[in-house]
Design an enzyme around this catalytic site. Structure first.
Site, PDB file in Angstrom:
ATOM      1  N   ARG A 189      94.900 -32.498  -6.971  1.00 45.55           N
ATOM      2  CA  ARG A 189      95.902 -32.472  -7.936  1.00 45.55           C
ATOM      3  C   ARG A 189      95.519 -32.677  -9.189  1.00 45.55           C
ATOM      4  NH1 ARG A 189      97.388 -38.368  -8.485  1.00 45.55           N
ATOM      5  NH2 ARG A 189      99.392 -38.129  -8.470  1.00 45.55           N
ATOM      6  N   TRP A 196      85.884 -40.244 -17.577  1.00 44.94           N
ATOM      7  CA  TRP A 196      84.441 -40.677 -16.848  1.00 44.94           C
ATOM      8  C   TRP A 196      84.040 -39.622 -15.816  1.00 44.94           C
ATOM      9  CZ3 TRP A 196      83.573 -45.136 -13.381  1.00 44.94           C
ATOM     10  CH2 TRP A 196      84.560 -45.269 -12.538  1.00 44.94           C
ATOM     11  N   ASP A 197      85.044 -39.052 -15.263  1.00 51.00           N
ATOM     12  CA  ASP A 197      84.712 -37.812 -14.398  1.00 51.00           C
ATOM     13  C   ASP A 197      83.478 -36.928 -15.059  1.00 51.00           C
ATOM     14  OD1 ASP A 197      87.011 -37.562 -11.738  1.00 51.00           O
ATOM     15  OD2 ASP A 197      87.402 -38.784 -13.421  1.00 51.00           O
ATOM     16  N   ARG A 242      96.161 -44.496 -23.346  1.00 51.96           N
ATOM     17  CA  ARG A 242      94.844 -45.110 -22.651  1.00 51.96           C
ATOM     18  C   ARG A 242      93.534 -44.451 -22.406  1.00 51.96           C
ATOM     19  NH1 ARG A 242      98.870 -43.942 -18.442  1.00 51.96           N
ATOM     20  NH2 ARG A 242      97.875 -42.903 -16.571  1.00 51.96           N
ATOM     21  N   SER A 243      92.441 -44.986 -22.340  1.00 52.75           N
ATOM     22  CA  SER A 243      91.157 -44.127 -22.127  1.00 52.75           C
ATOM     23  C   SER A 243      90.669 -44.420 -20.636  1.00 52.75           C
ATOM     24  CB  SER A 243      90.330 -44.797 -23.387  1.00 52.75           C
ATOM     25  OG  SER A 243      89.403 -43.733 -23.204  1.00 52.75           O
ATOM     26  N   GLN A 244      89.438 -44.115 -20.656  1.00 52.89           N
ATOM     27  CA  GLN A 244      88.655 -44.513 -19.497  1.00 52.89           C
ATOM     28  C   GLN A 244      87.454 -45.159 -19.896  1.00 52.89           C
ATOM     29  OE1 GLN A 244      88.670 -40.982 -16.944  1.00 52.89           O
ATOM     30  NE2 GLN A 244      90.035 -42.077 -15.285  1.00 52.89           N
ATOM     31  N   PRO A 308     104.004 -42.342 -16.667  1.00 46.47           N
ATOM     32  CA  PRO A 308     104.912 -41.245 -16.532  1.00 46.47           C
ATOM     33  C   PRO A 308     104.427 -40.594 -15.322  1.00 46.47           C
ATOM     34  CG  PRO A 308     104.379 -41.185 -18.859  1.00 46.47           C
ATOM     35  CD  PRO A 308     103.594 -42.481 -18.202  1.00 46.47           C
ATOM     36  N   ASP A 343      92.235 -47.170 -10.259  1.00 42.08           N
ATOM     37  CA  ASP A 343      93.494 -47.448  -9.960  1.00 42.08           C
ATOM     38  C   ASP A 343      93.683 -47.390  -8.660  1.00 42.08           C
ATOM     39  OD1 ASP A 343      92.669 -44.972 -10.843  1.00 42.08           O
ATOM     40  OD2 ASP A 343      94.633 -44.335 -11.485  1.00 42.08           O
ATOM     41  N   GLU A 544      86.604 -36.899  -2.888  1.00 47.52           N
ATOM     42  CA  GLU A 544      87.072 -37.835  -3.967  1.00 47.52           C
ATOM     43  C   GLU A 544      86.208 -38.866  -3.754  1.00 47.52           C
ATOM     44  OE1 GLU A 544      90.414 -39.436  -6.998  1.00 47.52           O
ATOM     45  OE2 GLU A 544      90.916 -39.004  -4.687  1.00 47.52           O
ATOM     46  N   GLU A 559      97.692 -44.302  -4.098  1.00 46.92           N
ATOM     47  CA  GLU A 559      99.312 -43.889  -4.304  1.00 46.92           C
ATOM     48  C   GLU A 559      99.525 -42.437  -3.955  1.00 46.92           C
ATOM     49  OE1 GLU A 559     100.860 -46.244  -8.521  1.00 46.92           O
ATOM     50  OE2 GLU A 559      99.298 -44.551  -8.679  1.00 46.92           O
TER      51      GLU A 559
END
Length: 591
Positions: A189, A196-197, A242-244, A308, A343, A544, A559
């Protein structure tokens, strides 16, 4: 002391010779109760920082109504669409629909979406420097694994994407952010580029001889830093707030070490500096320990609105709260946790009893000082200091050397817990260590953020033994290092294990040059290869995340459904074979 002595004796001999369940509430609810009027929510959020300036993709009545009506099972689907008309026009038409209908039905909402949106087109992109048989296979002795890595290499073609020119020409119609170069998506998705990926993807690409594609990914991130002052969580408008984990500087360092392209660094160092400064100006906070104050980094995406891309889940969760301050604390905690890349996890929780047991309502991310974030920033400051010295800017070099020294001092004095014998996250509010196992606790070994003259490495091995991660013969207990030991049903907890955390632990141990640590790293690498190879052989996918307790099985929880692809899994696998390709044998690993 007796246990410590026994463990030390075992370690010395080898050197000479060579769950508690944490009930999180379900994230998906049957939305059968009456919705509060959007106007009430709007009054609460009117003075809050927004994810972006779009009144459809980041906030607004249409976003709220569509997501709460559950038009799409995955909340991300709607905010990834493309507008067919300018945003003000769509908002005006929707207001007319609401005026005419009062509350639009699900069918009316679906028709409105069909009339005003379409699926956003992202071009499939074949990297021009792709090679069917990369040179890394020459480092692999085993023919079975050699053929497998050739198959994994082919997945780069499936993950290649490029932002369409329409995003550049009509940015207001898209949630996608324009970037000039093709990129490798994570998978499933996730069709945009993630921060960071990209670090592990880039390292895998370089080992696949795709130097131009790797450079293009770094340039894409620099492009976004130029525009927004930092690299967002991902290349979508709704991620801008936001960042990572900030790995751009390490990506540039990896590219430079591979190519020796001084001009690339010299040309872009100001933007790498800007990225560091965004963190230093926006994410640092005073931490007090033993009467001393340290400046340390935290994740802190202040907000009082749902994400969102997970609007429904966040909004429904917030309905358990009665005050605006409680909601703001929740939304800030959730987005800050997303900024951490984890997350979600018990790592973000400070429950009613001040432990990591609780629910997502107990998110307290901004008050937790994470080991990995501070170590990454320390490593970034070291790199910037060295580059500035190399290019003759002694003032800036000394500036970053001072920052690196201060972060190093904070890591050693705040995060290191001598009693436990490990680096631990720090609870800023309670002013104490969070004594829980997380794979990220070992990040200082990976970034070199520890004193080489100390016994930190010995204690790290003992920690892995006492935590039940490795056995007394130093072989792994699990198929991968579990993210935590808390079984919460969240995806960044037990029994899931993730490629970036395997990299942190395995490479961290290997980089110490300590004989036992390197042995443990090799055995962990063997086990990780075993679960990846088994999963690919049985199902034809790279996942993943994986289960630490079921061989070759995808991880679960969280989620969304398990995703395949997968960029960072493939990238770190390439790194394992680059290091140990001559020693990994299929008949010794796969039974």
């Amino acid at each position: 002391m007796y246990a410590y002595a026994v463990l030390w004796f075992i370690m010395s001999m080898v050197a000479l010779a060579t769950t508690a369940t944490l009930p999180f509430p379900a994230q998906r609810y049957a939305f059968s109760f009456a919705q509060p009027p959007y106007a009430d929510f709007q009054r609460f959020t009117s003075t809050c920082p927004q994810d972006c300036d779009s009144k459809i993709f980041c906030e607004g009545e249409l976003l709220h109504d569509v997501q709460m009506a559950r038009i799409y099972p995955d909340s991300k689907t709607f905010v990834d669409k493309k507008l067919l008309f300018p945003e003000p026009e769509v908002i005006s038409k929707y207001q007319k629909l609401k005026n005419d209908t009062g509350t639009p039905s699900v069918q009316q909402l679906k028709k409105f979406i069909d009339d005003n949106f379409e699926d956003d087109h992202i071009d499939v992109w074949l990297p021009p420097d792709f090679k069917d048989e990369p040179s890394i296979v020459n480092n692999i002795e085993d023919e079975v694994f050699k053929r497998w890595i050739i198959d994994i290499n082919k997945i780069w073609k499936q993950l290649g994407m490029k932002v369409s020119d329409d995003v550049k020409l009509n940015p207001e119609l898209h949630s996608m952010l324009y970037m000039p170069n093709g990129f490798i998506k994570a998978g499933g998705r996730f069709r945009e580029m993630y921060y960071w990926d990209s670090y592990w993807i880039l390292r895998g690409l370089l080992l696949s001889d795709m130097v131009d594609t790797a450079r293009g990914i770094v340039e894409n991130i620099i492009w976004l830093v130029k525009l927004y002052g930092h690299m967002p969580n991902g290349s979508r408008k709704y991620y801008l707030q936001r960042s990572q984990p900030p790995l751009l500087i390490q990506m540039a360092a990896t590219y430079h070490s591979w190519t020796k392209d001084d001009n690339f660094i010299k040309t872009n160092i100001k933007y790498l500096d800007n990225e560091f400064q965004w963190w230093y100006q926006n994410r640092m906070v005073d931490v007090i320990k033993d009467g001393k104050t340290y400046k340390m980094a935290r994740y802190n995406a202040s907000s009082c609105t749902p994400r969102p891309e997970s609007y429904y889940e966040d909004y429904v969760l917030s309905m358990n709260l009665s005050t605006s301050n409680e909601k703001k604390r929740l939304f800030t905690g959730i987005k800050s946790a997303a900024e951490s890349g984890w997350d979600f996890s018990s790592r973000h929780i400070r429950g009613p009893d001040d432990t990591n047991q609780g629910s997502l309502l107990d998110m307290d991310t901004p008050n937790i000082i994470f080991v990995d974030l501070n170590c990454i920033l320390h490593a970034n400051a070291v790199v910037l200091s060295e580059w500035y010295r190399y290019f003759g800017n002694e003032v800036r070099s000394q500036y970053y050397k001072n920052i690196a020294n201060k972060l190093f001092n904070a890591i050693e004095n705040v995060l290191w817990n001598e009693e436990v014998g490990m680096w631990l996250d720090w609870d800023r509010q309670l002013q104490k260590s969070r004594n829980y196992f997380y794979a990220s606790n070992l990040t200082p070994l990976w970034t070199g953020s520890y004193s080489k003259k100390s016994s930190y490495v010995d204690k790290a091995i003992i920690y892995l033994l006492t935590q039940g991660i490795i056995k007394f013969d130093f072989s792994p207990v699990y198929y991968g290092v579990p993210t935590s030991k808390e079984n919460t049903t969240q995806q960044w907890d037990y029994p899931n294990c993730w490629a970036p955390l395997q990299a942190i632990v395995i490479q961290g141990l290997e980089r110490t040059k300590h004989p036992i640590a390197r042995y443990v790293a090799f055995k962990m690498a063997q086990n990780w290869v075993k679960t990846l190879y088994t999963g690919f052989s049985l199902h034809g996918f790279m996942y993943e995340k994986y289960s630490a307790i079921e061989l070759g099985v995808t991880g679960a929880g969280g989620e969304y459904n398990p995703q395949t692809g997968f960029g960072w899994t493939n990238g770190f696998l390439m790194e394992i074979f680059n290091t140990w390709g001559k020693f990994l044998k299929a008949n010794e690993i796969v039974s």
